[in-house]
Design an enzyme around this catalytic site. Structure first.
Site, PDB file in Angstrom:
ATOM      1  N   ALA A   1      58.668   1.801  98.137  1.00  0.00           N
ATOM      2  CA  ALA A   1      57.898   2.917  97.596  1.00  0.00           C
ATOM      3  C   ALA A   1      56.453   2.508  97.316  1.00  0.00           C
ATOM      4  O   ALA A   1      55.513   3.257  97.602  1.00  0.00           O
ATOM      5  CB  ALA A   1      58.565   3.439  96.324  1.00  0.00           C
TER       6      ALA A   1
ATOM      7  N   GLY B   1      62.941  -4.484  99.239  1.00  0.00           N
ATOM      8  CA  GLY B   1      63.529  -3.847  98.080  1.00  0.00           C
ATOM      9  C   GLY B   1      63.088  -2.392  97.976  1.00  0.00           C
ATOM     10  O   GLY B   1      62.121  -1.956  98.614  1.00  0.00           O
ATOM     11  N   CYS B   2      63.801  -1.625  97.156  1.00  0.00           N
ATOM     12  CA  CYS B   2      63.503  -0.193  97.037  1.00  0.00           C
ATOM     13  C   CYS B   2      62.157   0.041  96.352  1.00  0.00           C
ATOM     14  O   CYS B   2      61.341   0.845  96.829  1.00  0.00           O
ATOM     15  CB  CYS B   2      64.629   0.525  96.309  1.00  0.00           C
ATOM     16  SG  CYS B   2      65.157  -0.236  94.760  1.00  0.00           S
ATOM     17  N   TYR B   3      61.901  -0.644  95.240  1.00  0.00           N
ATOM     18  CA  TYR B   3      60.597  -0.506  94.594  1.00  0.00           C
ATOM     19  C   TYR B   3      59.451  -0.973  95.504  1.00  0.00           C
ATOM     20  O   TYR B   3      58.421  -0.291  95.599  1.00  0.00           O
ATOM     21  CB  TYR B   3      60.561  -1.291  93.292  1.00  0.00           C
ATOM     22  CG  TYR B   3      61.262  -0.671  92.113  1.00  0.00           C
ATOM     23  CD1 TYR B   3      60.896   0.581  91.621  1.00  0.00           C
ATOM     24  CD2 TYR B   3      62.269  -1.357  91.442  1.00  0.00           C
ATOM     25  CE1 TYR B   3      61.515   1.134  90.513  1.00  0.00           C
ATOM     26  CE2 TYR B   3      62.899  -0.812  90.326  1.00  0.00           C
ATOM     27  CZ  TYR B   3      62.520   0.433  89.862  1.00  0.00           C
ATOM     28  OH  TYR B   3      63.128   0.970  88.754  1.00  0.00           O
TER      29      TYR B   3
END
Length: 337
Positions: free
Chosen positions: A160, A155-157
């Site tokens: 990061a 996932g994007c979160y």
């Protein structure tokens, strides 16, 4: 040239995938697909995404039985930019035909009994593939990605957050028993392309959501091998994620140990940039990069991570995984080498 079929090509992430595949020196588009009942079926791709007008002229094809048969026989790999349940149902069929699958949904990211019922709302039926899937955090899982048939793109979160935290965890610098606190904000494209009052231009506001129950918290904790506190926010901008992460350091950790952990992890990894200044979304939006910087006050460390949620948080990381899996140059189609 390998032929890549993209399923879910009408959405923001699917469109980014199409653009990246089109520009890739070793890939070509084998077809752009949407669900069989989609209102976008048969529309020209560029009519939905005009930035690719004159570059990608293929239509969006419905994923009917004929289309599935064509993918099975003509494609060399499949990219799934689909809902979690859809990826869960589609991936095993392609894998059974020997096609590598790069899944951008959450359908195969976290093994564990009851996880999908609790956080995704469906019972997982493919535990065998769930156990075989490689987690596509490209800078960290290259050996697994290289040999896997099913790659589950993070996932994007989590991308990061894990990119910022894993060097500290691997070096043993996080205080035992402490939970890093992740406060992250995403642009509205993270909610997808479907119209919603919550993400309309006139209604969108900077706000928290998913308080203490967001599905990315267990994903981050599992792949970090350390529990975290994770709080996402919706930002009133289009794309990008900025994560500010608070870490309690172990006693007697030096500045040199912190810097060494990050340089050991990312020197030579051109997608992750140790910037020497505080990252901002404008520096990474529209790029495949992750920018990192940190500072400390005693045993308290603050790390800031910035990515484009549609690229490093999804489409460009999938391309990184294809490059690793297929033996292409690691930066092919992403950064001029």
């Amino acid at each position: 040239m390998l032929k890549a079929a993209i399923i879910g090509a009408s959405g923001y992430t699917g469109a980014e995938l199409a653009g990246l595949v089109q520009a890739h020196p070793n890939l070509t588009l084998a077809g752009l697909y949407v669900s069989e009942g989609s209102l976008d079926a048969h529309k020209p791709f560029a009519s939905l995404h005009p930035r690719w007008r004159g570059v990608i002229d293929q239509p969006l094809l419905p994923l009917d039985d004929e289309a599935l048969s064509r993918i099975h026989t003509e494609a060399d790999l499949v990219l799934l930019a689909t809902a979690h349940e859809v990826s869960h149902d589609l991936a095993p069929g392609f894998l059974a035909k020997g096609l590598p699958v790069f899944d951008l949904s959450g359908a195969f990211r976290v093994p564990g009994e009851g996880f999908y019922e609790r956080f995704y709302g469906f019972a997982h039926q493919h535990g065998d593939w769930l156990g075989k899937a490689a987690y596509g955090l490209a800078e960290w899982n290259q050996d697994a990605i290289r040999t896997a048939k099913l790659i589950s793109v993070p996932g994007c979160y989590p991308t990061a957050s894990l990119t910022a935290l894993k060097p500290l965890q691997e070096a043993g610098l996080i205080a035992d028993g402490s939970k890093p606190i992740i406060s992250a904000v995403s642009g509205v494209t993270g909610a997808g392309r479907k119209a919603s009052m919550a993400t309309s231009f006139s209604e969108v506001s900077f706000k928290p959501y998913g308080v203490l129950n967001h599905r990315h918290q267990p994903e981050i904790s599992y792949h970090l091998d350390n529990q975290v506190v994770f709080q996402p926010h919706l930002g009133n901008f289009i794309r990008g994620i900025l994560a500010t992460i608070y870490v309690q350091l172990d006693d007697n950790v030096s500045d040199e140990q912190i810097a060494a952990a990050y340089h050991k992890a990312y020197d030579g990894q051109k997608i992750v940039r140790l910037t020497g200044q505080w990252p901002q979304i404008n520096d990474v939006a529209g790029t495949p990069f992750c920018d990192l910087h940190w500072a400390r006050d005693g045993n308290q460390l603050i790390v800031v991570s910035a990515i484009d949620n549609l690229l490093k948080g999804a489409a460009s990381q999938a391309i990184q995984c294809i490059n690793i899996n297929q033996g292409f140059s690691p930066l092919a189609g992403l950064v001029q080498e």
